[in-house]
Design a protein around this motif. Sequence first.
Motif, PDB file in Angstrom:
ATOM      1  N   LEU A   1     -10.768  10.184   7.645  1.00 29.94           N
ATOM      2  CA  LEU A   1     -11.417   9.660   6.441  1.00 29.94           C
ATOM      3  C   LEU A   1     -11.031   8.202   6.198  1.00 29.94           C
ATOM      4  N   THR A   2      -9.751   7.903   6.332  1.00 28.50           N
ATOM      5  CA  THR A   2      -9.273   6.540   6.108  1.00 28.50           C
ATOM      6  C   THR A   2      -9.877   5.574   7.116  1.00 28.50           C
ATOM      7  N   ALA A   3      -9.941   5.982   8.380  1.00 30.89           N
ATOM      8  CA  ALA A   3     -10.495   5.108   9.423  1.00 30.89           C
ATOM      9  C   ALA A   3     -11.972   4.844   9.193  1.00 30.89           C
ATOM     10  N   GLY A   4     -12.727   5.912   8.919  1.00 26.48           N
ATOM     11  CA  GLY A   4     -14.159   5.751   8.740  1.00 26.48           C
ATOM     12  C   GLY A   4     -14.509   4.916   7.524  1.00 26.48           C
ATOM     13  N   PHE A   5     -13.895   5.221   6.397  1.00 30.52           N
ATOM     14  CA  PHE A   5     -14.167   4.487   5.170  1.00 30.52           C
ATOM     15  C   PHE A   5     -13.587   3.077   5.243  1.00 30.52           C
ATOM     16  N   GLY A   6     -12.400   2.972   5.836  1.00 26.90           N
ATOM     17  CA  GLY A   6     -11.726   1.680   5.916  1.00 26.90           C
ATOM     18  C   GLY A   6     -12.501   0.649   6.711  1.00 26.90           C
ATOM     19  N   ALA A   7     -13.243   1.086   7.746  1.00 25.80           N
ATOM     20  CA  ALA A   7     -14.024   0.146   8.546  1.00 25.80           C
ATOM     21  C   ALA A   7     -15.066  -0.565   7.688  1.00 25.80           C
ATOM     22  N   PHE A   8     -15.741   0.193   6.824  1.00 30.30           N
ATOM     23  CA  PHE A   8     -16.758  -0.402   5.963  1.00 30.30           C
ATOM     24  C   PHE A   8     -16.130  -1.297   4.898  1.00 30.30           C
ATOM     25  N   VAL A   9     -14.953  -0.902   4.413  1.00 28.63           N
ATOM     26  CA  VAL A   9     -14.267  -1.724   3.414  1.00 28.63           C
ATOM     27  C   VAL A   9     -13.857  -3.058   4.028  1.00 28.63           C
ATOM     28  N   LEU A  10     -13.241  -3.009   5.208  1.00 28.51           N
ATOM     29  CA  LEU A  10     -12.819  -4.248   5.880  1.00 28.51           C
ATOM     30  C   LEU A  10     -14.011  -5.138   6.192  1.00 28.51           C
ATOM     31  N   GLY A  11     -15.081  -4.533   6.703  1.00 26.97           N
ATOM     32  CA  GLY A  11     -16.275  -5.304   7.029  1.00 26.97           C
ATOM     33  C   GLY A  11     -16.857  -5.982   5.799  1.00 26.97           C
TER      34      GLY A  11
ATOM     35  N   PHE B   1     -13.589  -4.185  13.088  1.00 27.56           N
ATOM     36  CA  PHE B   1     -13.255  -3.552  11.814  1.00 27.56           C
ATOM     37  C   PHE B   1     -12.977  -2.063  12.009  1.00 27.56           C
ATOM     38  N   MET B   2     -13.776  -1.427  12.859  1.00 24.67           N
ATOM     39  CA  MET B   2     -13.563  -0.008  13.142  1.00 24.67           C
ATOM     40  C   MET B   2     -12.189   0.227  13.755  1.00 24.67           C
ATOM     41  N   LEU B   3     -11.839  -0.627  14.709  1.00 23.71           N
ATOM     42  CA  LEU B   3     -10.583  -0.434  15.430  1.00 23.71           C
ATOM     43  C   LEU B   3      -9.372  -0.814  14.584  1.00 23.71           C
ATOM     44  N   MET B   4      -9.513  -1.846  13.748  1.00 23.57           N
ATOM     45  CA  MET B   4      -8.423  -2.198  12.837  1.00 23.57           C
ATOM     46  C   MET B   4      -8.168  -1.067  11.847  1.00 23.57           C
ATOM     47  N   ALA B   5      -9.252  -0.506  11.287  1.00 26.40           N
ATOM     48  CA  ALA B   5      -9.107   0.591  10.338  1.00 26.40           C
ATOM     49  C   ALA B   5      -8.519   1.820  11.019  1.00 26.40           C
ATOM     50  N   ALA B   6      -8.938   2.059  12.263  1.00 32.02           N
ATOM     51  CA  ALA B   6      -8.422   3.215  13.003  1.00 32.02           C
ATOM     52  C   ALA B   6      -6.922   3.095  13.204  1.00 32.02           C
TER      53      ALA B   6
END
Length: 261
Positions: free
Chosen positions: A202-212, A236-241
Amino acid sequence: MSEIPTAMIAALSAVLGLAIGSFLNVVVHRVPRGESVVSPPSACPRCGRAIRARHNVPVIGWLVLRGRCYDCGLPISARYPVVELGTAALFALAGWRFADRPALLGPYLAFAAGAIVLALIDLDTHRLPNALVAPAYPVLAALLLLDADPAGLLRAALGALILFTVFLVVAVCAPGAMGYGDVKLAGVVGAMTAYLSWGALLTAGFGAFVLGSIVGLLLMVGGRAGRRTALPFGPFMLMAAWASVLGAGGWGEVYLAGLHL
Protein backbone atom coordinates in the motif's frame (compact mmCIF):
# COMPACT_ATOMS: atom_id res chain seq x y z
CA MET A 1 28.02 -20.68 15.77
CA SER A 2 27.66 -16.96 16.51
CA GLU A 3 25.59 -14.75 14.27
CA ILE A 4 27.29 -12.23 11.98
CA PRO A 5 26.80 -8.70 13.37
CA THR A 6 24.31 -6.57 11.49
CA ALA A 7 26.89 -3.83 10.95
CA MET A 8 29.26 -6.31 9.31
CA ILE A 9 26.54 -7.56 6.94
CA ALA A 10 25.76 -3.97 6.00
CA ALA A 11 29.45 -3.20 5.44
CA LEU A 12 30.02 -6.28 3.28
CA SER A 13 26.88 -5.45 1.31
CA ALA A 14 28.24 -1.93 0.73
CA VAL A 15 31.54 -3.29 -0.62
CA LEU A 16 29.59 -5.58 -2.95
CA GLY A 17 27.49 -2.58 -3.96
CA LEU A 18 30.59 -0.63 -5.02
CA ALA A 19 31.62 -3.43 -7.37
CA ILE A 20 28.10 -3.98 -8.69
CA GLY A 21 27.63 -0.22 -9.13
CA SER A 22 30.52 -0.13 -11.58
CA PHE A 23 28.79 -2.76 -13.71
CA LEU A 24 25.44 -0.96 -13.42
CA ASN A 25 27.01 2.08 -15.06
CA VAL A 26 27.78 -0.12 -18.06
CA VAL A 27 24.24 -1.51 -18.14
CA VAL A 28 22.68 1.97 -17.97
CA HIS A 29 24.85 3.18 -20.84
CA ARG A 30 24.58 0.17 -23.16
CA VAL A 31 21.16 -1.44 -22.78
CA PRO A 32 19.18 1.52 -24.22
CA ARG A 33 21.53 1.40 -27.22
CA GLY A 34 20.99 -2.32 -27.74
CA GLU A 35 24.65 -3.05 -27.03
CA SER A 36 26.17 -6.00 -25.18
CA VAL A 37 26.98 -5.40 -21.52
CA VAL A 38 29.74 -8.01 -21.67
CA SER A 39 31.87 -6.91 -24.61
CA PRO A 40 33.74 -4.93 -25.72
CA PRO A 41 35.49 -3.72 -22.55
CA SER A 42 34.72 -0.20 -21.34
CA ALA A 43 36.48 2.44 -23.42
CA CYS A 44 36.66 6.20 -23.78
CA PRO A 45 33.91 7.35 -26.20
CA ARG A 46 36.24 9.91 -27.84
CA CYS A 47 39.61 8.21 -28.29
CA GLY A 48 38.36 4.61 -28.13
CA ARG A 49 41.14 3.46 -25.81
CA ALA A 50 40.12 0.75 -23.36
CA ILE A 51 40.00 1.79 -19.73
CA ARG A 52 42.89 0.23 -17.86
CA ALA A 53 42.11 -2.20 -15.05
CA ARG A 54 43.79 -0.02 -12.45
CA HIS A 55 41.50 2.86 -13.43
CA ASN A 56 38.39 0.69 -13.23
CA VAL A 57 38.42 0.53 -9.43
CA PRO A 58 35.06 1.95 -8.25
CA VAL A 59 35.18 5.61 -7.17
CA ILE A 60 38.95 5.53 -6.56
CA GLY A 61 39.73 5.18 -10.26
CA TRP A 62 37.66 8.28 -11.07
CA LEU A 63 39.34 10.25 -8.29
CA VAL A 64 42.84 9.20 -9.37
CA LEU A 65 42.08 10.29 -12.94
CA ARG A 66 40.50 13.51 -11.62
CA GLY A 67 37.43 12.80 -13.69
CA ARG A 68 39.22 12.67 -17.04
CA CYS A 69 40.28 10.02 -19.55
CA TYR A 70 43.89 8.95 -18.98
CA ASP A 71 44.66 9.01 -22.71
CA CYS A 72 42.84 11.99 -24.21
CA GLY A 73 41.71 14.02 -21.21
CA LEU A 74 37.99 13.86 -22.07
CA PRO A 75 35.92 14.59 -18.94
CA ILE A 76 34.32 11.52 -17.35
CA SER A 77 30.88 12.22 -15.92
CA ALA A 78 30.67 12.44 -12.12
CA ARG A 79 27.59 10.25 -12.39
CA TYR A 80 29.83 7.18 -12.56
CA PRO A 81 31.18 7.43 -9.00
CA VAL A 82 27.82 8.74 -7.77
CA VAL A 83 26.10 5.60 -9.08
CA GLU A 84 28.76 3.41 -7.47
CA LEU A 85 28.40 5.18 -4.12
CA GLY A 86 24.62 5.17 -4.39
CA THR A 87 24.59 1.44 -5.08
CA ALA A 88 26.88 0.85 -2.11
CA ALA A 89 24.57 2.91 0.11
CA LEU A 90 21.41 1.10 -0.99
CA PHE A 91 23.09 -2.29 -0.65
CA ALA A 92 24.23 -1.33 2.85
CA LEU A 93 20.69 -0.35 3.82
CA ALA A 94 19.36 -3.61 2.40
CA GLY A 95 22.03 -5.54 4.32
CA TRP A 96 20.99 -3.80 7.52
CA ARG A 97 17.29 -4.36 6.81
CA PHE A 98 17.59 -8.08 6.10
CA ALA A 99 20.44 -9.03 8.44
CA ASP A 100 17.98 -11.10 10.45
CA ARG A 101 16.53 -12.78 7.33
CA PRO A 102 19.60 -13.68 5.25
CA ALA A 103 17.57 -15.68 2.72
CA LEU A 104 15.93 -12.41 1.67
CA LEU A 105 19.18 -10.49 1.24
CA GLY A 106 19.87 -11.96 -2.20
CA PRO A 107 16.48 -11.13 -3.74
CA TYR A 108 16.40 -7.61 -2.34
CA LEU A 109 19.99 -6.85 -3.38
CA ALA A 110 19.00 -7.96 -6.89
CA PHE A 111 15.91 -5.75 -6.64
CA ALA A 112 18.10 -2.85 -5.51
CA ALA A 113 20.43 -3.24 -8.49
CA GLY A 114 17.49 -3.46 -10.87
CA ALA A 115 15.86 -0.41 -9.30
CA ILE A 116 18.97 1.72 -9.80
CA VAL A 117 19.40 0.67 -13.42
CA LEU A 118 15.74 1.13 -14.36
CA ALA A 119 15.42 4.48 -12.59
CA LEU A 120 18.47 5.89 -14.40
CA ILE A 121 17.45 4.55 -17.79
CA ASP A 122 13.95 5.95 -17.36
CA LEU A 123 15.38 9.35 -16.41
CA ASP A 124 17.67 9.29 -19.47
CA THR A 125 15.30 7.87 -22.09
CA HIS A 126 11.76 7.85 -20.61
CA ARG A 127 11.76 4.11 -21.28
CA LEU A 128 11.77 0.98 -19.15
CA PRO A 129 13.33 -1.68 -21.42
CA ASN A 130 11.54 -5.02 -21.65
CA ALA A 131 15.00 -6.60 -21.76
CA LEU A 132 15.35 -5.68 -18.08
CA VAL A 133 11.78 -5.63 -16.73
CA ALA A 134 10.62 -8.95 -18.17
CA PRO A 135 13.48 -11.10 -16.74
CA ALA A 136 12.98 -9.45 -13.33
CA TYR A 137 9.81 -11.48 -12.79
CA PRO A 138 11.30 -15.01 -13.00
CA VAL A 139 14.67 -14.02 -11.49
CA LEU A 140 13.22 -12.35 -8.40
CA ALA A 141 10.58 -15.08 -8.02
CA ALA A 142 13.28 -17.75 -8.04
CA LEU A 143 15.32 -15.84 -5.46
CA LEU A 144 12.31 -15.34 -3.20
CA LEU A 145 11.76 -19.10 -3.20
CA LEU A 146 14.97 -19.37 -1.14
CA ASP A 147 13.12 -17.83 1.81
CA ALA A 148 10.61 -20.71 1.76
CA ASP A 149 7.67 -18.60 2.97
CA PRO A 150 4.45 -19.82 1.28
CA ALA A 151 2.39 -16.98 2.73
CA GLY A 152 4.87 -14.41 1.48
CA LEU A 153 4.95 -15.97 -1.98
CA LEU A 154 1.16 -15.90 -2.19
CA ARG A 155 1.13 -12.24 -1.11
CA ALA A 156 3.81 -11.48 -3.71
CA ALA A 157 1.78 -13.08 -6.51
CA LEU A 158 -1.38 -11.25 -5.47
CA GLY A 159 0.53 -8.00 -4.93
CA ALA A 160 2.00 -8.19 -8.43
CA LEU A 161 -1.45 -8.78 -9.91
CA ILE A 162 -3.08 -5.99 -7.86
CA LEU A 163 -0.54 -3.27 -8.60
CA PHE A 164 -0.24 -4.31 -12.25
CA THR A 165 -4.02 -4.06 -12.61
CA VAL A 166 -4.24 -0.69 -10.86
CA PHE A 167 -1.56 0.82 -13.07
CA LEU A 168 -3.08 -0.74 -16.18
CA VAL A 169 -6.44 0.86 -15.38
CA VAL A 170 -4.74 4.24 -14.91
CA ALA A 171 -2.83 3.86 -18.19
CA VAL A 172 -5.99 2.95 -20.11
CA CYS A 173 -8.31 5.51 -18.50
CA ALA A 174 -5.81 8.38 -18.54
CA PRO A 175 -3.71 8.05 -21.72
CA GLY A 176 -0.37 9.76 -21.34
CA ALA A 177 -0.45 9.67 -17.55
CA MET A 178 2.01 6.77 -17.60
CA GLY A 179 3.51 4.34 -20.06
CA TYR A 180 2.97 0.62 -20.32
CA GLY A 181 6.55 0.12 -19.16
CA ASP A 182 5.38 1.57 -15.84
CA VAL A 183 2.52 -0.93 -15.83
CA LYS A 184 4.92 -3.85 -16.28
CA LEU A 185 7.26 -2.49 -13.63
CA ALA A 186 4.29 -2.17 -11.25
CA GLY A 187 4.02 -5.96 -11.13
CA VAL A 188 7.63 -6.24 -9.97
CA VAL A 189 7.16 -3.53 -7.34
CA GLY A 190 3.92 -5.13 -6.20
CA ALA A 191 5.55 -8.52 -5.75
CA MET A 192 8.65 -7.31 -3.90
CA THR A 193 6.70 -5.10 -1.47
CA ALA A 194 3.73 -7.39 -0.87
CA TYR A 195 6.13 -10.24 -0.05
CA LEU A 196 6.97 -8.30 3.10
CA SER A 197 3.45 -7.13 3.99
CA TRP A 198 0.25 -5.67 2.62
CA GLY A 199 1.16 -2.41 4.30
CA ALA A 200 4.40 -2.26 2.34
CA LEU A 201 2.47 -2.75 -0.90
CA LEU A 202 0.00 0.00 0.00
CA THR A 203 2.77 2.43 0.93
CA ALA A 204 4.72 1.74 -2.28
CA GLY A 205 1.72 2.06 -4.57
CA PHE A 206 0.29 5.19 -2.99
CA GLY A 207 3.71 6.70 -2.33
CA ALA A 208 4.65 6.62 -6.03
CA PHE A 209 1.74 8.91 -6.90
CA VAL A 210 2.48 11.19 -3.95
CA LEU A 211 6.14 11.56 -4.93
CA GLY A 212 5.25 12.12 -8.57
CA SER A 213 2.71 14.80 -7.65
CA ILE A 214 5.11 16.62 -5.31
CA VAL A 215 7.98 16.66 -7.81
CA GLY A 216 5.68 17.67 -10.65
CA LEU A 217 4.27 20.54 -8.59
CA LEU A 218 7.73 21.74 -7.59
CA LEU A 219 8.89 21.68 -11.21
CA MET A 220 5.85 23.70 -12.29
CA VAL A 221 6.35 26.22 -9.52
CA GLY A 222 10.00 26.54 -10.56
CA GLY A 223 9.00 27.02 -14.19
CA ARG A 224 10.78 23.87 -15.32
CA ALA A 225 7.64 21.97 -16.32
CA GLY A 226 4.09 22.58 -17.48
CA ARG A 227 0.81 20.75 -17.03
CA ARG A 228 1.49 18.61 -20.08
CA THR A 229 5.14 17.87 -19.34
CA ALA A 230 5.71 14.12 -19.26
CA LEU A 231 7.81 12.98 -16.32
CA PRO A 232 9.32 9.50 -16.11
CA PHE A 233 7.26 7.69 -13.49
CA GLY A 234 9.53 4.69 -12.94
CA PRO A 235 11.90 6.49 -10.56
CA PHE A 236 8.98 7.53 -8.33
CA MET A 237 7.71 3.95 -8.24
CA LEU A 238 11.10 2.59 -7.31
CA MET A 239 11.84 5.28 -4.72
CA ALA A 240 8.49 4.63 -3.05
CA ALA A 241 9.09 0.88 -3.20
CA TRP A 242 12.46 1.14 -1.49
CA ALA A 243 11.19 3.60 1.10
CA SER A 244 8.51 1.04 1.86
CA VAL A 245 10.97 -1.88 2.00
CA LEU A 246 13.28 0.02 4.34
CA GLY A 247 10.60 0.91 6.87
CA ALA A 248 7.99 3.28 5.48
CA GLY A 249 5.75 0.28 4.91
CA GLY A 250 4.83 0.63 8.57
CA TRP A 251 2.63 3.58 7.63
CA GLY A 252 0.58 1.30 5.42
CA GLU A 253 0.32 -1.21 8.25
CA VAL A 254 -1.02 1.48 10.57
CA TYR A 255 -3.61 2.50 8.00
CA LEU A 256 -4.74 -1.07 7.39
CA ALA A 257 -4.92 -1.71 11.13
CA GLY A 258 -7.17 1.34 11.43
CA LEU A 259 -9.57 -0.12 8.88
CA HIS A 260 -10.07 -3.13 11.14
CA LEU A 261 -11.15 -1.00 14.12
